[in-house]
Design an enzyme around this catalytic site. Sequence first.
Site, PDB file in Angstrom:
ATOM      1  N   ASP A 157      17.216  39.875 -37.731  1.00  0.00           N
ATOM      2  CA  ASP A 157      18.343  39.885 -36.892  1.00  0.00           C
ATOM      3  C   ASP A 157      19.406  40.086 -36.281  1.00  0.00           C
ATOM      4  O   ASP A 157      19.640  40.944 -35.150  1.00  0.00           O
ATOM      5  CB  ASP A 157      19.488  41.523 -38.200  1.00  0.00           C
ATOM      6  CG  ASP A 157      18.358  41.103 -39.968  1.00  0.00           C
ATOM      7  OD1 ASP A 157      18.521  39.938 -39.942  1.00  0.00           O
ATOM      8  OD2 ASP A 157      18.140  42.258 -39.846  1.00  0.00           O
ATOM      9  N   GLN A 201      13.061  36.036 -40.334  1.00  0.00           N
ATOM     10  CA  GLN A 201      12.603  36.955 -39.687  1.00  0.00           C
ATOM     11  C   GLN A 201      12.512  36.644 -38.173  1.00  0.00           C
ATOM     12  O   GLN A 201      12.930  35.965 -37.035  1.00  0.00           O
ATOM     13  CB  GLN A 201      10.833  37.054 -41.274  1.00  0.00           C
ATOM     14  CG  GLN A 201      11.837  37.380 -41.954  1.00  0.00           C
ATOM     15  CD  GLN A 201      11.907  36.349 -42.762  1.00  0.00           C
ATOM     16  OE1 GLN A 201      11.173  35.343 -43.078  1.00  0.00           O
ATOM     17  NE2 GLN A 201      13.195  36.379 -43.542  1.00  0.00           N
ATOM     18  N   LYS A 226      19.830  34.983 -34.286  1.00  0.00           N
ATOM     19  CA  LYS A 226      19.036  33.689 -34.509  1.00  0.00           C
ATOM     20  C   LYS A 226      20.161  32.294 -35.402  1.00  0.00           C
ATOM     21  O   LYS A 226      20.691  31.459 -34.533  1.00  0.00           O
ATOM     22  CB  LYS A 226      18.484  33.255 -35.323  1.00  0.00           C
ATOM     23  CG  LYS A 226      16.934  34.510 -34.887  1.00  0.00           C
ATOM     24  CD  LYS A 226      16.127  34.446 -36.139  1.00  0.00           C
ATOM     25  CE  LYS A 226      15.778  34.702 -37.041  1.00  0.00           C
ATOM     26  NZ  LYS A 226      15.946  36.685 -37.083  1.00  0.00           N
ATOM     27  N   GLY A 269      18.952  36.086 -43.496  1.00  0.00           N
ATOM     28  CA  GLY A 269      20.869  36.642 -43.996  1.00  0.00           C
ATOM     29  C   GLY A 269      21.183  36.214 -42.040  1.00  0.00           C
ATOM     30  O   GLY A 269      21.212  36.496 -41.707  1.00  0.00           O
ATOM     31  N   HIS A 270      21.232  34.889 -42.487  1.00  0.00           N
ATOM     32  CA  HIS A 270      21.740  34.138 -40.961  1.00  0.00           C
ATOM     33  C   HIS A 270      23.426  34.288 -40.774  1.00  0.00           C
ATOM     34  O   HIS A 270      24.363  32.949 -41.629  1.00  0.00           O
ATOM     35  CB  HIS A 270      21.664  32.632 -40.668  1.00  0.00           C
ATOM     36  CG  HIS A 270      19.108  33.088 -40.157  1.00  0.00           C
ATOM     37  ND1 HIS A 270      18.659  32.365 -39.954  1.00  0.00           N
ATOM     38  CD2 HIS A 270      18.866  34.196 -39.899  1.00  0.00           C
ATOM     39  CE1 HIS A 270      17.752  32.284 -39.996  1.00  0.00           C
ATOM     40  NE2 HIS A 270      17.515  33.613 -40.213  1.00  0.00           N
TER      41      HIS A 270
HETATM   42  P1  GDP Z   1      19.670  36.587 -37.454  1.00  0.00           P
HETATM   43  O1  GDP Z   1      19.195  37.188 -39.109  1.00  0.00           O
HETATM   44  O2  GDP Z   1      18.971  36.835 -36.698  1.00  0.00           O
HETATM   45  O3  GDP Z   1      20.835  35.454 -37.702  1.00  0.00           O
HETATM   46  O4  GDP Z   1      21.089  37.856 -37.524  1.00  0.00           O
HETATM   47  P2  GDP Z   1      21.747  38.297 -38.610  1.00  0.00           P
HETATM   48  O5  GDP Z   1      23.213  37.082 -38.626  1.00  0.00           O
HETATM   49  O6  GDP Z   1      21.082  38.570 -39.426  1.00  0.00           O
HETATM   50  O7  GDP Z   1      22.711  39.959 -37.785  1.00  0.00           O
HETATM   51  C1  GDP Z   1      22.818  38.825 -36.145  1.00  0.00           C
HETATM   52  C2  GDP Z   1      24.511  40.320 -36.581  1.00  0.00           C
HETATM   53  O8  GDP Z   1      25.524  39.822 -35.183  1.00  0.00           O
HETATM   54  C3  GDP Z   1      25.672  38.993 -37.453  1.00  0.00           C
HETATM   55  O9  GDP Z   1      26.355  39.605 -37.410  1.00  0.00           O
HETATM   56  C4  GDP Z   1      26.199  38.288 -36.218  1.00  0.00           C
HETATM   57  O10 GDP Z   1      27.314  37.507 -36.661  1.00  0.00           O
HETATM   58  C5  GDP Z   1      26.152  39.359 -35.000  1.00  0.00           C
HETATM   59  N1  GDP Z   1      26.093  38.788 -33.875  1.00  0.00           N
HETATM   60  C6  GDP Z   1      25.365  37.607 -33.402  1.00  0.00           C
HETATM   61  N2  GDP Z   1      25.258  37.313 -31.720  1.00  0.00           N
HETATM   62  C7  GDP Z   1      26.043  38.892 -31.505  1.00  0.00           C
HETATM   63  C8  GDP Z   1      27.031  39.418 -29.979  1.00  0.00           C
HETATM   64  O11 GDP Z   1      26.826  38.969 -28.958  1.00  0.00           O
HETATM   65  N3  GDP Z   1      27.515  40.172 -30.123  1.00  0.00           N
HETATM   66  C9  GDP Z   1      27.982  40.591 -31.709  1.00  0.00           C
HETATM   67  N4  GDP Z   1      28.464  42.392 -30.888  1.00  0.00           N
HETATM   68  N5  GDP Z   1      27.734  40.806 -32.257  1.00  0.00           N
HETATM   69  C10 GDP Z   1      26.908  39.689 -33.080  1.00  0.00           C
HETATM   70  P1  IMO Z   2      16.515  37.491 -40.737  1.00  0.00           P
HETATM   71  O1  IMO Z   2      15.882  35.948 -41.084  1.00  0.00           O
HETATM   72  C1  IMO Z   2      15.398  41.160 -41.459  1.00  0.00           C
HETATM   73  C2  IMO Z   2      12.171  42.667 -43.978  1.00  0.00           C
HETATM   74  C3  IMO Z   2      11.883  43.854 -45.056  1.00  0.00           C
HETATM   75  C4  IMO Z   2      11.473  44.241 -45.388  1.00  0.00           C
HETATM   76  C5  IMO Z   2       9.837  42.789 -44.420  1.00  0.00           C
HETATM   77  C6  IMO Z   2       9.996  42.197 -46.160  1.00  0.00           C
HETATM   78  O2  IMO Z   2      17.699  38.069 -41.336  1.00  0.00           O
HETATM   79  O3  IMO Z   2      16.350  37.961 -39.461  1.00  0.00           O
HETATM   80  P2  IMO Z   2      10.403  40.318 -47.903  1.00  0.00           P
HETATM   81  O4  IMO Z   2      11.176  40.599 -48.532  1.00  0.00           O
HETATM   82  O5  IMO Z   2      10.635  39.783 -47.003  1.00  0.00           O
HETATM   83  O6  IMO Z   2       8.155  40.624 -48.408  1.00  0.00           O
HETATM   84  O7  IMO Z   2      10.439  41.986 -47.083  1.00  0.00           O
HETATM   85  O8  IMO Z   2      11.043  41.946 -44.146  1.00  0.00           O
HETATM   86  N1  IMO Z   2      12.660  41.418 -43.741  1.00  0.00           N
HETATM   87  C7  IMO Z   2      13.765  41.026 -43.141  1.00  0.00           C
HETATM   88  N2  IMO Z   2      14.494  42.067 -42.474  1.00  0.00           N
HETATM   89  N3  IMO Z   2      15.522  40.277 -41.412  1.00  0.00           N
HETATM   90  C8  IMO Z   2      15.104  39.216 -42.039  1.00  0.00           C
HETATM   91  O9  IMO Z   2      15.491  38.048 -41.714  1.00  0.00           O
HETATM   92  C9  IMO Z   2      13.765  39.829 -42.622  1.00  0.00           C
HETATM   93  N4  IMO Z   2      13.755  39.005 -43.697  1.00  0.00           N
HETATM   94  C10 IMO Z   2      12.252  39.693 -44.060  1.00  0.00           C
HETATM   95  O10 IMO Z   2      13.672  44.296 -44.932  1.00  0.00           O
HETATM   96  O11 IMO Z   2      11.203  45.123 -44.466  1.00  0.00           O
HETATM   97 MG    MG Z   3      19.929  38.716 -40.579  1.00  0.00          MG
END
Ligand code: GDP
Ligand code: IMO
Ligand code: MG
Length: 432
Positions: free
Chosen positions: A15, A224, A18, A42-43
Amino acid sequence: MGSNTFVIVGTQWGDEGKGKIIDVLSPKADYVVRFQGGNNAGHTVIVNDEKFILHLLPSGIINSAGKCIIGAGVVVDIEVLLKEIDELEKRGKKLDNLFIDERAHIIMPYHIEIDKAKEEAMGENKIGTTQRGIGPCYIDKIARNGIRIGDLLEPERFRDKLTWNVKEKNDMLTRYGKGTFDLEELYEKFMKLAEKIKFRIIDAVVEINEGIEDGKVVLFEGAQALMLDIDYGTYPYVTSSSPTSGGVTVGTGVAPTKISRILGVMKAYTTRVGEGPFPTELENEDGETLRKVGHEFGATTGRPRRCGWLDLVIGRYAVLIDGLTDIVLTKLDVLTGFEKIKVAVGYEIDGKVCHSYPGNLRKSKNLKIIYDELDGWKEDITQIKNYEDLPENCKKYVEYIEKKLKCNISMISVGPERSQNIYRYDLGDFVK
Ligand code: GDP
Ligand code: IMO
Ligand code: MG
């Protein structure tokens, strides 16, 4: 050499943002390729206030005219994939550029039930998985009885494999006191699903490698992150794949010599979802502020993310293990308003100082975190485009990290929108 292949990986516990970074870089990509994980990811991509959360589809699907590929190392829940495709098509996207490697494994419904049953049975020792069947699917892959996407094209072979698996999994589910699966029902269901994805099944090893040979631009999208890596993460509180840059080669069949650059996405602070150690976790008001300002709630499960300061012990580990050539620092805007910002630079374990992430760190009373403290800034930075325009203390924070990690911070993200970025060093063909 001469390849134009970029890897984007998470450097913390996921998170990091990416999805946003892939979206920004993808218009110049001929291929955007997922290489591991599944719909545990979850991207988030936000474009003009429109929000997309991608679980299995490569995040390039929104912004790239190139091919989006789900590589061999990914585990695929076909129903989730079809739903994602359907939702995007309803929102006006054309997805005829999406392909899946025939070698990718299928997450079967019994994997999901086993994931849930095992977590429940483990009680307070649970991993806190996303309950998407990821672990059980990778277990079958390594145990050599997994079912692959390509098997759907050979119904007899598929039935053989399914027969063994349904028997084995029903035994297992019965031991957990859970309901069982019917072979014929599953067979019929998957033969119907096969019809819907058949035309997307390819040999992606040939496709991507030929592309690289032809000088095409390739973006590999990690899901991840390092600290969730099956080998180098906080085992056993990890996921079941290799989200590190090394995972690209095993998950796509592209050799290490063909990788030109490795970008580590690093949040300006740290978050974690699920159980397991988190040395810089803040269980106080500062942690609450990070969660609130950063909207730190899981994109897949909606769970509140645990929040804490940036940890450079982990940063160094990422530079080392991922072989980072660049860092993309994200969510820097979230730190605006803090009087003081702390950064972990070492751990003291049983009185001994340690600067490298240990293989067996536990949450122990004998663990002390060594912090540096920097001055914060108050100015809104979300609309800034040029590095020079950032507040002095903000630049100091960036340069401090860069110096400590001995790695260029080439791009800074200051908001969730596609346009909220600051570029510092050349990113090759991707940003012109
Ligand atoms: P990922 O799993 O690495 O793709 O990240 P996620 O999408 O799960 O979580 C990142 C969250 O931060 C999302 O809600 C994005 O919309 C938000 N986000 C990404 N870059 C920035 C940033 O530079 N500033 C802020 N405030 N939010 C951001
Ligand atoms: P993105 O790509 C954050 C965590 C789960 C749990 C552990 C194992 O959005 O960054 P699993 O279901 O993979 O066997 O769970 O890994 N986890 C993540 N945490 N971002 C993710 O993906 C994750 N994918 C798995 O919360 O702790
Ligand atoms: Mg994510």
